[in-house]
Design an enzyme around this catalytic site. Structure first.
Site, short mmCIF file in Angstrom:
data_model
loop_
_atom_site.label_atom_id
_atom_site.label_comp_id
_atom_site.label_asym_id
_atom_site.label_seq_id
_atom_site.Cartn_x
_atom_site.Cartn_y
_atom_site.Cartn_z
NE ARG A 1 -3.82 0.56 1.91
CZ ARG A 1 -4.43 1.27 2.86
NH1 ARG A 1 -4.42 0.87 4.13
NH2 ARG A 1 -5.03 2.40 2.55
CB CYS B 1 -1.49 4.05 9.52
SG CYS B 1 -2.80 4.67 10.61
#
Length: 279
Positions: free
Chosen positions: A179, A237
């Site tokens: 990601r 995050c």
């Protein structure tokens, strides 16, 4: 100074009848927001209360926020009171994901001056130790000592944008490497990472049993990662949740860590999407 961090299942069992102890079950699943509460009702640590990431540890998502913005200080103060958490309360928080969710509750609570620890290994470790669970729903005893909430460790979107010129801190992303590299994005409108950020997936803080690695091993790994970094670290995050796990791990290793960009990639991706739409 490093913050209080972890407690073992054996340590929790020894203190479970202690007055002024509040145990919080923070299990949460991104693809099924009801599953955590449902599993709590099936079985949880005795006397534990359920705390909902989506509704109690976060405010409503907006067009400009990340997925899990912080609740207003007034709202979170009320939540703490409803959960029976006051200035002298000791809190233990757990999940079943190695602390991935519990660390968000820990980060929100510890900056209020509350004595709070994360159960190492969570519910699986509790059950593996042979300790009992109970079913049903526990009702909290409301605290009449309200905590005045603030978020001194919060880093905003504006802070991150200004840092491109000010260069006051180094960003560190807790998402999985694919990601971070923009190779696997199914949740946010733009893939990738904030320019200049480093990557340390929070899962690297855990051993094969889903428990925290030893403080000495974490210290070795984090020291090596940050060997050439001179600025303070700001953690982020996807939505300001697992970033807190890196903060937790750093403190468990005896290193200072506090600041989280809560909007994280889910907010920054919206910013990038708006800019792309304007082109």
């Amino acid at each position: 100074m490093a913050l209080p961090t972890m407690i073992s299942a054996t340590q929790l069992q020894a203190m479970i009848d202690q007055p002024d102890l509040v145990i919080l079950d923070s299990r949460f699943y991104l693809t099924d927001h009801d599953k955590g509460r449902e599993l709590y009702e099936v079985g949880h640590i005795p006397s534990a209360l359920f705390v909902d990431l989506h509704h109690q540890l976060a405010g409503p998502e907006t067009a400009l926020s990340g997925r899990h913005p912080l609740p207003s200080p007034e709202t979170f103060s009320s939540t703490l009171s409803q959960l029976g958490v006051g200035p002298s309360t000791q809190v233990i928080v757990y999940d079943d994901m190695g602390g991935a969710i519990a660390s968000r509750a820990w980060w929100m609570l510890v900056q209020q001056g509350i004595e709070v620890s994360v159960l190492d290994g969570g519910l699986p470790a509790w059950q593996a130790a042979g300790f009992m669970v109970e079913a049903g729903v526990n009702e909290a005893t409301k605290s009449d000592q309200r905590i005045e909430v603030s978020y001194p460790w919060l880093i905003s979107e504006d802070d991150v944008a200004a840092n491109f010129e000010a260069d006051r801190f180094q960003l560190l992303d807790a998402r999985a490497e694919d990601r971070f590299q923009g190779e696997n994005e199914t949740m946010d409108p733009v893939a990738g990472h904030i320019p200049g950020a480093m990557n340390r997936p929070f899962s690297r803080n855990l051993n094969e049993k889903g428990e925290m690695k030893t403080p000495s091993l974490l210290l070795e790994e984090w020291t090596q990662l940050l060997e050439h970094v001179e600025q303070p670290i700001v953690y982020y995050c996807g939505s300001g949740v697992t970033a807190c796990h890196n903060v937790l791990a750093m403190n468990y290793a005896g290193l200072e860590a506090k600041h989280v960009y809560v909007g994280s990639w889910s907010q920054w991706a919206k910013r990038m999407h708006r800019k792309l739409s304007e082109c």
